[in-house]
Design a protein around this motif. Structure first.
Motif, PDB file in Angstrom:
ATOM      1  N   THR A  37      57.550 -15.592 -20.302  1.00  0.00           N
ATOM      2  CA  THR A  37      57.405 -16.709 -19.376  1.00  0.00           C
ATOM      3  C   THR A  37      58.663 -16.759 -18.524  1.00  0.00           C
ATOM      4  O   THR A  37      59.771 -16.670 -19.059  1.00  0.00           O
ATOM      5  CB  THR A  37      57.230 -18.047 -20.120  1.00  0.00           C
ATOM      6  OG1 THR A  37      56.032 -18.017 -20.894  1.00  0.00           O
ATOM      7  CG2 THR A  37      57.149 -19.200 -19.137  1.00  0.00           C
ATOM      8  N   THR A  38      58.519 -16.874 -17.195  1.00  0.00           N
ATOM      9  CA  THR A  38      59.678 -16.922 -16.314  1.00  0.00           C
ATOM     10  C   THR A  38      59.750 -18.260 -15.600  1.00  0.00           C
ATOM     11  O   THR A  38      58.738 -18.823 -15.195  1.00  0.00           O
ATOM     12  CB  THR A  38      59.627 -15.787 -15.262  1.00  0.00           C
ATOM     13  OG1 THR A  38      58.441 -15.932 -14.471  1.00  0.00           O
ATOM     14  CG2 THR A  38      59.624 -14.424 -15.930  1.00  0.00           C
ATOM     15  N   VAL A  39      60.967 -18.769 -15.457  1.00  0.00           N
ATOM     16  CA  VAL A  39      61.233 -19.987 -14.676  1.00  0.00           C
ATOM     17  C   VAL A  39      62.458 -19.737 -13.809  1.00  0.00           C
ATOM     18  O   VAL A  39      63.259 -18.826 -14.084  1.00  0.00           O
ATOM     19  CB  VAL A  39      61.464 -21.214 -15.587  1.00  0.00           C
ATOM     20  CG1 VAL A  39      60.190 -21.587 -16.326  1.00  0.00           C
ATOM     21  CG2 VAL A  39      62.587 -20.958 -16.580  1.00  0.00           C
ATOM     22  N   ASP A  40      62.631 -20.544 -12.749  1.00  0.00           N
ATOM     23  CA  ASP A  40      63.691 -20.264 -11.785  1.00  0.00           C
ATOM     24  C   ASP A  40      64.907 -21.183 -11.888  1.00  0.00           C
ATOM     25  O   ASP A  40      65.780 -21.166 -11.023  1.00  0.00           O
ATOM     26  CB  ASP A  40      63.132 -20.312 -10.358  1.00  0.00           C
ATOM     27  CG  ASP A  40      62.538 -21.682 -10.017  1.00  0.00           C
ATOM     28  OD1 ASP A  40      62.678 -22.612 -10.845  1.00  0.00           O
ATOM     29  OD2 ASP A  40      61.941 -21.820  -8.934  1.00  0.00           O
ATOM     30  N   SER A  41      64.978 -22.000 -12.945  1.00  0.00           N
ATOM     31  CA  SER A  41      66.136 -22.881 -13.096  1.00  0.00           C
ATOM     32  C   SER A  41      66.319 -23.296 -14.543  1.00  0.00           C
ATOM     33  O   SER A  41      65.376 -23.246 -15.350  1.00  0.00           O
ATOM     34  CB  SER A  41      65.973 -24.134 -12.223  1.00  0.00           C
ATOM     35  OG  SER A  41      64.925 -24.952 -12.722  1.00  0.00           O
ATOM     36  N   GLY A  42      67.548 -23.725 -14.850  1.00  0.00           N
ATOM     37  CA  GLY A  42      67.835 -24.184 -16.198  1.00  0.00           C
ATOM     38  C   GLY A  42      67.079 -25.447 -16.561  1.00  0.00           C
ATOM     39  O   GLY A  42      66.642 -25.619 -17.698  1.00  0.00           O
ATOM     40  N   CYS A  82      74.909 -17.372 -13.242  1.00  0.00           N
ATOM     41  CA  CYS A  82      75.135 -18.099 -11.987  1.00  0.00           C
ATOM     42  C   CYS A  82      73.813 -18.572 -11.391  1.00  0.00           C
ATOM     43  O   CYS A  82      73.036 -17.767 -10.872  1.00  0.00           O
ATOM     44  CB  CYS A  82      75.868 -17.224 -10.973  1.00  0.00           C
ATOM     45  SG  CYS A  82      77.579 -16.900 -11.415  1.00  0.00           S
ATOM     46  N   MET A  83      73.565 -19.887 -11.493  1.00  0.00           N
ATOM     47  CA  MET A  83      72.380 -20.489 -10.895  1.00  0.00           C
ATOM     48  C   MET A  83      72.772 -21.827 -10.305  1.00  0.00           C
ATOM     49  O   MET A  83      73.664 -22.510 -10.829  1.00  0.00           O
ATOM     50  CB  MET A  83      71.268 -20.684 -11.952  1.00  0.00           C
ATOM     51  CG  MET A  83      70.698 -19.406 -12.519  1.00  0.00           C
ATOM     52  SD  MET A  83      69.304 -19.716 -13.649  1.00  0.00           S
ATOM     53  CE  MET A  83      70.142 -20.575 -15.002  1.00  0.00           C
TER      54      MET A  83
END
Length: 206
Positions: A37-42, A82-83
């Motif tokens: 499963t992929t997500v774009d933020s913490g 780094c996000m």
């Protein structure tokens, strides 16, 4: 590589704000037969894990939403360092501060090789620190962490099952153990065991 039943049971949550990097890590994980499963933020990662912040000024006060957490089990989190907003290091700390999620292995990825950053993440509880671009050889290092987590979870589930036994079952188990001990003691002092044997002759005392 063909998907094996054992490996396909492992679910990895990948966190990266870069679409290209997310696609790369997703492809590598699926090549290794993991569910991904992929997500774009913490923050989205925490939401997926069921971790809700009650008060952003007190990061230690967090709660797990049982509805979300029980539906999807995550065996490992791999996150970019780094996000924008919440960094991978912040996400790592949130997970390790949670009593319900702290046993989930966390792996950090970064395009910068900064020793102080690496050591800080490892001290906070990260299992690995990968330099980008992540390679298949890096993904292969995840298996031991996944296996260890799986074993620990199985042991924990077994302990929970034993603790959840009804008082009647626990009493029956205790009585059974006591009966076995008593039987063993009785056999140890049985007259048949202690009577001297004289090969057919009987000892007659005066």
């Amino acid at each position: 590589m063909g998907m094996t039943t054992a490996d396909s049971q492992f679910h990895v949550l990948a966190v990266d704000d870069s679409l290209i990097d997310r696609k790369l890590i997703e492809r590598l994980l699926k090549t290794s037969s993991y569910q991904v499963t992929t997500v774009d933020s913490g923050s989205k990662a925490l939401e997926f894990l069921g971790l809700n912040e009650n008060d952003r000024n007190t990061p230690n006060e967090t709660s797990v939403s049982p509805e979300i957490h029980q539906e999807v089990e995550v065996n490992l989190v791999i996150t970019d360092y780094c996000m924008p907003g919440m960094t991978g290091y912040d996400l790592l700390k949130k997970i390790k501060e949670s009593s319900s999620l702290k046993n989930i292995p966390v792996v950090i990825m970064s395009s910068e090789n900064i020793p102080s950053r690496i050591s800080r993440c490892m001290e906070e509880g990260a299992e690995e620190f990968f330099l980008k671009p992540v390679r298949l050889s890096d993904v292969n290092k995840l298996k031991p962490h996944l296996m260890r987590t799986k074993c620990c979870k199985n042991i924990q589930n077994q302990e929970n099952q034993e603790n959840n036994q009804s008082p009647e079952i626990q009493l029956q188990t205790a009585q059974s153990n006591n009966n076995n001990k008593r039987k063993a003691v009785d056999e140890g002092i049985s007259p048949d065991r202690t009577r001297p044997r004289y090969n057919g002759f009987t000892l007659v005392s005066n």
